[in-house]
Each structure stands twice: as structure tokens, then as C-alpha cells.
Design a protein around this motif. Sequence first.
Motif: not given
Lengths: 480, 480
Positions: B314, B309, B336, B306, B316, B172
Amino acid sequence: MDQLPLYRRLAAHYRAAIETGALAQGDRFPSVRALMGRHEVSLSTAVQLCRQLESDGWLEARPRSGNFVRRPRRLAVRPLAEPIAGQAPDPAQYVGINARVSEFIARGRQAQVKINFSSARSAPALYPAEALKNAATRALRQHPELLVSPPSNNGNATFRNALAKRAMANGMLLAPEEILVTQGCIEALNLALRAITQPGDIVAVESPTFFGLLQVLETLGLRALEIPTSPHSGISLEALQLAIQTTEKIKALVVVPHLQNPLGSIMPDAQKANLVELCRANEIPLIEDDTYSALSNDDTPLKALKAWDRDGNVIHCASLHKVLAPGLRLGWMNAGRWQSRVEMLKYVQSRNNEELAQLAAADFIASSAYDRHLRRLRSCLKTQRARTAEAIARYFPTSTRLSEPAGGLALWVELAPGLSSKALFDAALAEGIFIAPGLMFSNSNRYDGFVRLNCGAPYTPEIDSALQRLGEICNKLPSR
Amino acid sequence: MDQLPLYRRLAAHYRAAIETGALAQGDRFPSVRALMGRHEVSLSTAVQLCRQLESDGWLEARPRSGNFVRRPRRLAVRPLAEPIAGQAPDPAQYVGINARVSEFIARGRQAQVKINFSSARSAPALYPAEALKNAATRALRQHPELLVSPPSNNGNATFRNALAKRAMANGMLLAPEEILVTQGCIEALNLALRAITQPGDIVAVESPTFFGLLQVLETLGLRALEIPTSPHSGISLEALQLAIQTTEKIKALVVVPHLQNPLGSIMPDAQKANLVELCRANEIPLIEDDTYSALSNDDTPLKALKAWDRDGNVIHCASLHKVLAPGLRLGWMNAGRWQSRVEMLKYVQSRNNEELAQLAAADFIASSAYDRHLRRLRSCLKTQRARTAEAIARYFPTSTRLSEPAGGLALWVELAPGLSSKALFDAALAEGIFIAPGLMFSNSNRYDGFVRLNCGAPYTPEIDSALQRLGEICNKLPSR
């Protein structure tokens, strides 16, 4: 440490003498030397005494002549008017406050704020940082597994014990197990409303009220019914009665009985008793937000609405955030007959609170150091409010009106007729001065003519200049 | 400190040798003396190695003959079956789980619990108590006004920085300002659901799923749609697709992609990618609860949903509660495209988190000590799960089936056909053994034949006896 400094106690004595007329406007005030002899105090104490009275507006120093008694300017400012209670309330509505509040807050965050009058909070320096730090360090040493063990159900037992003991002074007899520890008073209010309402329900609130509450209502899908509220005695029972008779079923009432935010009103005991009874008789759950009561001028504890509750219809919510430590998110509640439901909701929403803060706070509030801290805090806030009021009297248009709260963090200012707090907000923020416009305290536009000014920080020349600028802007703003 | 103890590394080596067949069932294991020479280790290391392998079930000590390789009994236990995905799901329903869960929990609290297999938690001894205590003490010293200053908006900057760095390992890329600190993962889930749903909406969840989530749905007035979930690869995309086609609009999906609670499944990366795409294509916000991923056996970090994404669909949610410190209520989320809405809701619901815990945790998770802690924790949990599984294989009826989670705190046990977990719960609690019956993990009665057993505590003779008793009870219970 046990008492206020000597010069402050002497200042209170002379303030009383002036208020009662024993010393009259224009009278010559005793010289420093005379004060030293009369009270058997040091030169420095006598000088501090005169400075304090002067800064609070009770003395005027005339060069080469000495000090003369004067009536503070703020006493000439007109107090706020009582609300009109006999009219039917506005229809209940889904609050649309979040967008409005968010805009004001976001603009404050984006701006270069030099002076913040917007938040209702005291300066960190007014809180017992050292003692709390030591208490937390001690708790860590005494409970080596504290941070790696699951927190106790519903709150730490020692902390709940200390809270229950303190609550007795406010007229509440609560077993420690009847206290649920929450993330500040705001979580308690959320839980209370979630426990007793459904989306679409009508909740009665004071008008004006603090925007935090209106935000809670909006996010829970509740409709706010604004009840006129006196700047002196709190929510109007007459208006509430009228609302009960004329509107749809009110599913809950939220009230700040002591030092109402933003008005600063304190409900008289007889009125509290009547309110509890009115709610009981009409089966309206009464949610009490008692965040500020320890900040009243008077050292005698105020009696909570909960003290009159006989059948569990009052949900008492409180917090240590404003009175003990802004850095600790410690709230608590007793939800009367909804206790097991709020316990369940709290667990499902955020689980049990961490224990370290609870242990540190328990240590402090169980000691007399907490009483000493509160006395000092009340005294500082009183001076800060007085000096802010004095500046408003000096700098703002003469038709400005002011609340006269007997405690708390803020003043509620009614601007000169025709002035808009939104316009003042815009002009002030451009100069780095951040205020809370009256528009934030209601879903209506009724309070656009008001601002809430925070008095939580020790008075400085910078604050004085900022108030002077606000006054100058008010004098220049066009009327609506 | 940097590595696992030598004997554990050697144990892993020999386990691998047995698993691959290099050492076969019944083979004589090298003597302690031989091990000392072969690996140039001390007597104590060689003895510890043998004990570890024996306690994990890989060696059998025969008196006066030495140690012999054996295949652990648990490998003979049948794994759980895959769910049937091709059927239409049960209709979405308002969860009625609170009463059920509350009853089980209340009964556990009232009973004299000697052994608690019920909560998904590790023993305090498995967490870095001393290091966290020192970090907290240091934070108090370095920030003397910490407890008396208002907490930072959305979370402490240092902590959010440390989280953002760690999140990179899970695929991420988040700026620290895109992280909102919450009261544990449970508050993050509440906020996520509040941000995107209205009461009455349908939310798809895994089946079985943890009761904490079902409680959130019920208290928010949401309807749960249970989607069959594989004990190996997580939520069935086939079943989800079918649900999308056959039911009312699904307003959100909540998934635990890693070490699903209670199944322990881990979604393969390809399936995660497909799930993210499926949700995007059908405009279903995907809420990811990633509480457990750091507890997987493998030291290689798992990729969050995520990570796939691309358009903010998404949300998280994660927490340090299970992996770092059960005493700290530290969760966090990135929502998001709903980020500003969850920030607002968090502020309105409980304000900003206190900073002390954040600073202490930031200090620790930014250091390599956190990685060492996680390696030790994973290794301890692996052993504890293996020994619990071994005991189930030994003591429970032969038709019992077991999950084989590659990490985490718990085992999901399918009792012998016809046995009721409710009946086992009742009988076990009468003897002070507290379990989580399968009925808590669904709004249906589908999982009455299952129990979740927590393996978070270091294995002791008392735990072994309790598992033996559970097995004996199972052998005596009447079939439904």
C-alpha cells in the motif's frame, strides 16, 4: 554595501597590473606604508590588500624582505583540451545513470564527511539571509491570509513581474504571464522534456553534463545522445551537426550555455546564434538551462539563447536556487510554443507553487540589493576558485589539467594520465573527503579521469588540507 | 477555544433529540427564556442556538407563535443509488480528460465568476491564518539561515516527526524516515504511479473520481479502468474482482477510502481490510489518497488502508492542503516497498521541499490547536453542507438526488432525470455561477447527469441565491 570593499578593488587593480606585465614576476611589491600613502588608505586596508593578493597567489612574502610579485602557480597548469568533434557520436542510449549516481550519493551520506567538494553549491554565508528573512516576514505581515489561500495560477504576479524585468537584461522580452514558476530549474527541465518527448525518444545533451539531467532522462525513459562539448566555448556545433546527419531523429537538445556544469564553459554570442538557428532549421526543440549565468565573473549580463529565438523553439529554464537562495525552490520557465502544455503539466504534476517564497524573492530581486549581492557573490566565488586552483597546482601531480571557468561554483579537474576518479573517490571518502567523480557526468566511462570540485565555500585551512590530501592520494594512486 | 462554542454543542444535543424522535415534527421548541433557565446560559447563547437550528433546517419560526420542530427538507431528498457492480467494466482507455477539464476550467477563468461551486476547497477564513503566520515568523527567527540553506533530504525532520505521530491515530506505524514530503498529495500520486507503472499500463480507479487523478493518468500515458463505486461504502470489491478476472493485468489501483471525491463515501473498516487483501493476493499495488479523512464529521480518526498493510503493497499519500492550509503545498507519502524509488523520483523531479512551510506546519500540527482547528472546521463544513442540501431540497426539481457524505467539502448531486450537467454549466456560467459538471469526473459521459457542488464557503444569502438560480435553471432546462 554598494561596492566591493576597497581592499578588493585595489587587489583587482594590482592583479591587472601583474597580468599585463606592468608588475613582473620577482618585482618588489610596494610596502604597506607606501600603499597607504599612494592610495590614501588606512593601515588595515593596506594589510588586507596584501593578504588578499598573497592568498590568491599573486604575492610571495619573504621574511624580513617584504612582498614580491609572483605568477600564481595555477597559471602554469595546463588547460583542458578541446574535445574531438569530427567523430560520430556514441549511439544514443537509455541512461543507466541512476544506479551509479545513487551509489555515489548514498556512500557520501553514509560516510563521515568532513569536507564536501561534491555538491555544486555555495555556502549559506554567501547569500543574503537577513534580507530574505526580513522580506519573508514582511510578506507574511502584508498578506495575513497568504498561507491559507490557494496559490495563484502559474505563479505570483509580483514575482513574475520581477523576473520579466530581470530577463530583459539577458536579452529576453517576456510578458510576466509568459513565465511559469516551477519547483526549481529541475522541475522546469522535467516539464520541458515531458512536453515535447515520448519515452524512447532521443535527447541530445552536452558531454560531460550534470548528472541531474541524466537522471531526468532516465526516469522519463528517454535516450541520451552525448555531444562533445568544449571546456571553453560549450557544445560543439560541428559535432551536433554530425549527430543530426548520422543518427535517428533528435527530439530535443538540452544545453547549459553559461558556465556549463561541470565544464564551466560560456558559449560566445555568435555560437549561440548559430545554435538557435541550427535547431530551428532542423526542427529540434532547444531547451536552455540557464541556472548559472548570474555567477559569471563579468557583471555584464549574458544573453540567453532565448534572446535569439524568433519562433518559440527555445524553452528557457532558470532558477534562483544557486544565485539567490539555496533554501528557496524557485525556478521558472518560458516554453515558447509549448507554454500552455507545460502549464498544464505543471498543474497536473505539482499544482501552483506556494507564494511566500515568491513574494520574498520578488521583493529582493526587484531591488538594487540583488545586484550588490551578485557582485559580492561573484567576487567571493572568483577568489575561492582561484585558491582552489592554486592548491591543485601546488598539491596535485604536475600533469593534472584544469578548467578555467569565467565564473560559477566549480572546477573540472582532469587527473594525471591513468588515474581513476573512482579510485580517488574511494580513497578520499575513507578520509571524509567527498568528491564528484567524472563517472557521474556521462553515461559512458569517458570521464573517469576527471573530478568536479565544488568551490562554493569560503577557503579555509581545512579545505586546503583536504586538497593537499587529494593531491597526495593522486600521487600514490596506481595508474589504471 | 478548547471546545466548540456552547451554542453549537447545545445545537448538536437538540439535533440528536429530533433525529431520535424525542422531539417530533411540529412540536413547539422551548422558548429562549426556557432555554436560558434549562441550560443556565446567557440570552445570547440561547438566541444563537435557535438561529443555528433554524439555519440548519431543524426549526421553523412562526411569527408570534415561537419556534417549532421540523424535519429538514433535505431528509426528503432521495439518496444516490448504488452502482451496478455485476457488469464487466468499460475497456481501459487512455484518458482524454485533459482537453475536457481544461475547457471547463478555462471557461471558468475567463468568465466573471460571482459564486464558485467548482473547486473542492474551503474558504481561507476557515483556516488558522494567524497561528500559521506566527509559526512561520517564529521559524524564520529561530532558523536565521533557513532560506539560504539547502533543504533537508526527503523533508524536514521535525515535520516528518509530527506527521508520524499523527499517523498513529490513523492506525499507521511509520518511522519519520519512512515519510517522504512532497508538493501536495498530487505530487505524491504522480510519484507513486511513476514508481510502479510504465506508459500503456492499466490503472484501476474509482468511478466517478476526481479529475486531478484522471489528468495524472493521461499525462503519464496510463490507461484508466473505471470501477463502479458506491456513494456510501466506496469502491465496489465485487466490481473490482470482476475487473481483475476479465481485463488485462491491472498494474495499480488508486482509491480515496475516506470522503471519496466526488461521492463523499467512506469505506467501512471491514471493506478496507478486504480491499488490502484483494490487492495483495492479486499483486496489485494499492495507492491510497487520504487527503480528506480529517474532514469527517466524526472526531474519531479514520483508519487508513495502510493500517492493514503487512507487506508494503500500500502506498499512502496525504496532504495538509485541504485540512490545514490551502496556501501550503504540503503533501507526504509512504510508498511501502517502493519507498527508495519514490525518494529517487522525487529528487529527480523537483528536489527536496522548502523547509519554511514544513516548520510552520510542524509547529501547529504537533499542538492541540490543530485538533481544535479540525473540530471547528468539521463543524463549519457540516453546517455548510446541511444548508446547501437544504437549498437543493427547496429549489431543485423534486426528482433530484443527493449524496449524504459524513464529512468533506462537497455534495454530489444527481440532477433530475434527463438533465445535462453540461447544459447546466453553460447556463449557470452565463450568470456567473461556476459549477463542476459530472463530465469532469470520468472519461465516459456516464456522469453528465451529475454535478459536484463545493460547500467550503460559509453560507451566505449570495450562495443561497445562486443555488436558487441553479434550481430554477434545472426546472427550465430541456431534458436530453
